[in-house]
Scaffold this motif. Structure first.
Motif, PDB file in Angstrom:
ATOM      1  N   GLN A 289       0.809  -1.223   0.000  1.00  0.00           N
ATOM      2  CA  GLN A 289       0.000   0.000   0.000  1.00  0.00           C
ATOM      3  C   GLN A 289       0.843   1.275   0.000  1.00  0.00           C
ATOM      4  N   ILE A 290       1.893   1.306   0.797  1.00  0.00           N
ATOM      5  CA  ILE A 290       2.615   2.587   0.897  1.00  0.00           C
ATOM      6  C   ILE A 290       3.968   2.577   0.179  1.00  0.00           C
ATOM      7  N   THR A 293       4.285   4.924  -2.667  1.00  0.00           N
ATOM      8  CA  THR A 293       3.845   6.306  -2.404  1.00  0.00           C
ATOM      9  C   THR A 293       4.991   7.053  -1.714  1.00  0.00           C
ATOM     10  N   ASP A 294       4.790   8.353  -1.525  1.00  0.00           N
ATOM     11  CA  ASP A 294       5.802   9.105  -0.762  1.00  0.00           C
ATOM     12  C   ASP A 294       5.294   9.391   0.655  1.00  0.00           C
ATOM     13  N   LEU A 295       4.323   8.586   1.110  1.00  0.00           N
ATOM     14  CA  LEU A 295       3.772   8.799   2.460  1.00  0.00           C
ATOM     15  C   LEU A 295       4.848   8.464   3.502  1.00  0.00           C
ATOM     16  N   LEU A 302      -1.378   1.310  12.559  1.00  0.00           N
ATOM     17  CA  LEU A 302      -1.278   0.637  11.256  1.00  0.00           C
ATOM     18  C   LEU A 302      -0.906  -0.838  11.433  1.00  0.00           C
ATOM     19  N   PHE A 342     -11.896  -2.170  -1.477  1.00  0.00           N
ATOM     20  CA  PHE A 342     -10.554  -1.651  -1.785  1.00  0.00           C
ATOM     21  C   PHE A 342      -9.482  -2.586  -1.217  1.00  0.00           C
ATOM     22  N   LEU A 343      -9.692  -3.024   0.010  1.00  0.00           N
ATOM     23  CA  LEU A 343      -8.716  -3.912   0.653  1.00  0.00           C
ATOM     24  C   LEU A 343      -8.658  -5.271  -0.038  1.00  0.00           C
TER      25      LEU A 343
ATOM     26  N   SER B  54      -1.215  14.918   0.939  1.00  0.00           N
ATOM     27  CA  SER B  54       0.113  14.281   1.028  1.00  0.00           C
ATOM     28  C   SER B  54       0.484  14.122   2.506  1.00  0.00           C
ATOM     29  N   SER B  55       1.680  13.595   2.752  1.00  0.00           N
ATOM     30  CA  SER B  55       2.156  13.459   4.139  1.00  0.00           C
ATOM     31  C   SER B  55       2.165  14.808   4.855  1.00  0.00           C
ATOM     32  N   LEU B  58      -1.227  15.449   6.017  1.00  0.00           N
ATOM     33  CA  LEU B  58      -1.551  14.608   7.190  1.00  0.00           C
ATOM     34  C   LEU B  58      -0.945  15.222   8.454  1.00  0.00           C
ATOM     35  N   GLN B  86      -8.570   6.332   1.340  1.00  0.00           N
ATOM     36  CA  GLN B  86      -7.597   5.245   1.164  1.00  0.00           C
ATOM     37  C   GLN B  86      -6.235   5.632   1.764  1.00  0.00           C
ATOM     38  N   MET B  89      -6.513   5.188   5.365  1.00  0.00           N
ATOM     39  CA  MET B  89      -6.467   3.755   5.714  1.00  0.00           C
ATOM     40  C   MET B  89      -5.039   3.218   5.640  1.00  0.00           C
ATOM     41  N   MET B  90      -4.335   3.586   4.583  1.00  0.00           N
ATOM     42  CA  MET B  90      -2.994   3.029   4.353  1.00  0.00           C
ATOM     43  C   MET B  90      -1.983   3.497   5.402  1.00  0.00           C
ATOM     44  N   THR B  91      -2.279   4.617   6.042  1.00  0.00           N
ATOM     45  CA  THR B  91      -1.334   5.162   7.026  1.00  0.00           C
ATOM     46  C   THR B  91      -1.794   4.923   8.467  1.00  0.00           C
ATOM     47  N   GLY B  92      -2.994   4.353   8.610  1.00  0.00           N
ATOM     48  CA  GLY B  92      -3.518   4.143   9.965  1.00  0.00           C
ATOM     49  C   GLY B  92      -4.185   5.394  10.523  1.00  0.00           C
ATOM     50  N   PHE B  93      -4.324   6.420   9.692  1.00  0.00           N
ATOM     51  CA  PHE B  93      -4.932   7.666  10.166  1.00  0.00           C
ATOM     52  C   PHE B  93      -6.449   7.555  10.310  1.00  0.00           C
ATOM     53  N   ASN B  95      -8.012   5.448  11.992  1.00  0.00           N
ATOM     54  CA  ASN B  95      -8.310   5.194  13.414  1.00  0.00           C
ATOM     55  C   ASN B  95      -8.048   6.421  14.280  1.00  0.00           C
TER      56      ASN B  95
END
Lengths: 355, 106
Positions: A289-290, A293-295, A302, A342-343, B54-55, B58, B86, B89-93, B95
């Motif tokens: 998932q990440i 990305t640039d997250l 998580l 999506f998941l 983006s980050s 966030l 999404q 979700m992908m970052t756990g944010f 929750n």
């Protein structure tokens, strides 16, 4: 108010006059004593229901002098001009407060009284600990009363019928009040016992968790909190974060208690196995998932989130299981169904799904 | 990227419009200062017209959340689109925030 209002002899009038002159000093001292006591109790983590303080009113003092003024040589002989009352939740805490008072002030033991010890084995009634104290820089003594909320409730109820009312009360009424005192004493004892047992239970659980005997620890709020202190998701979160050199934002993981209970976990050992069995799959999900990305920021939820997703998918829980997970964590919402889709789509081709 | 602040009935709403990425994050953080100054209130981050986060974005949301927590306030993230959901979700944010939709919002 004029002294003529009260039936006082010249000696008592002099005491009353001194009181009037010293009143600002009494008020200042009462607040100082209160603040010192509160600070010490807070520092010792002794949680009390309330701390009250007051300076005796002129009317009340005059009434006392009218009744027994000859008993007092001077104002200094009257020890309750400044009075404080500490109300505790538990009977054990009365003694802890008393110990704090003893350390903080000089206690006049000859005039202090533990009313709890005055009762015969077959009598019940007023239960309170009264200390007469003094402190440096203040030439008058003051009184600190300490009792539990239940003792306080009984004392207040008794006040209307007791020694100050001046009204003859039927014996049956007094008998009922005394029966109530006995019942409240028993209740106080039980509250303390329950607290002590709970403290013992928590200590035992912490010891079991620390020693790794997780199968012996039933899952509940206390035990789960102790387990989280071990950082069971830390390694996984760090591994996921390393993918993008992301920072990890710590969050409260207690909401996962409901999730793990919903997954039929009965002990901490059950949760531990779910984590061990699914950590690799969770890592695959997060990386997919990440990774592209640039997250570069994730929350500490998580790890548990992806562990639960992996566990549900590997046990055949499918879309419904994922939606239930999201409903539990984020509240019921139509968008959870879309996220479940999506998941499913994102995880379909991951290695763990084909093992 | 546009930010519009509306205050009404002890609720402060920030309407976010456009792409919240690194290039605008500093400017958005400045524009959100009135929200941080009122962190004891209920804060709504209205994302109906927010197309991307983006980050950096966030982190701005996180700053608002921390300010609210420190002042006994509350943050509601409202009407995020599917792509942003999404990312959450992908970052756990997901929750981390009270994420609502207009139809179910308080």
């Amino acid at each position: 108010m004029s002294d003529n209002t009260y039936q006082l002899d010249p000696h008592c009038q002099a005491i009353l006059q001194e009181y009037r002159e010293q009143l600002p000093r009494f008020q200042k001292a009462a607040m100082e004593i209160y603040e010192q006591l509160k600070k010490v109790l807070d520092a010792a983590c002794i949680v009390v229901a309330s701390i009250e303080y007051r300076v005796k009113s002129e009317q009340s003092l005059a009434g006392k002098l009218e009744l027994k003024g000859a008993k007092y040589a001077s104002l200094k002989d009257i020890t309750d001009i400044v009075g404080l009352r500490v109300i505790t939740f538990y009977s054990d805490d009365v003694d802890k407060v008393a110990s704090a008072v003893d350390r903080l002030f000089s206690v006049d033991w000859a005039n202090s009284v533990d009313k709890r010890k005055l009762h015969e084995i077959d009598s019940f009634g007023y239960m309170s600990l009264h200390y007469i104290c003094s402190m440096e820089g203040f030439p008058y003594r003051f009184e600190i009363q300490m009792r539990t909320v239940l003792q306080h409730a009984w004392a207040n109820m008794n006040h209307d019928t007791g020694y100050k009312s001046g009204v003859e009360v039927p014996k049956e009424y007094l008998r009922n009040l005394n029966r109530l005192a006995g019942m409240l004493e028993l209740a106080d004892e039980q509250f303390s016992r329950i607290r002590n047992e709970l403290t013992d239970y928590r200590r035992r659980v912490q010891a079991l968790v620390a020693s790794g005997n997780l199968d012996e620890v039933s899952l509940d709020g206390d035990t789960f909190r102790s387990y989280l202190r071990l950082g069971p998701f830390d390694a996984l979160n760090r591994r996921i974060a390393a993918v993008n050199q992301a920072e990890i934002q710590d969050v409260n993981l207690m909401p996962y208690l409901s999730v793990f209970k919903g997954m039929n976990c009965k002990t901490l050992g059950d949760i531990d196995r779910i984590i061990k069995d699914n950590a690799e799959a969770a890592y695959q999900i997060a990386t997919y998932q990440i990774g592209l990305t640039d997250l570069d920021i994730i929350s500490s939820s998580l790890g548990p989130q992806d562990v639960c997703i992996a566990a549900i998918l590997r046990s055949g829980g499918g879309k419904l299981g994922l939606k239930m997970l999201l409903d539990t964590l984020n509240g019921v919402s139509d968008s959870n169904e879309m996220m479940a889709d999506f998941l499913l789509e994102q995880t379909r081709d991951l290695p763990f799904m084909n093992q | 990227m546009e930010v519009k602040i509306i205050e009404k009935d002890n609720v402060i709403t920030a309407l976010l419009k456009g792409r919240l990425d690194t290039s605008v994050s500093q400017d958005v953080a400045t524009q959100l200062q009135p929200v941080l100054d009122n962190a004891g209130k209920t804060i709504i981050l209205d994302c109906k017209e927010l197309s991307y986060i983006s980050s950096s974005g966030l982190r701005i949301f996180l700053t608002v959340r921390k300010a609210a927590a420190a002042n006994n306030g509350k943050v509601i993230v409202r009407d995020i689109n599917n792509e942003i959901r999404q990312v959450f979700m992908m970052t756990g944010f997901l929750n981390l925030f009270d994420v609502q939709e207009s139809s179910t919002a308080e």
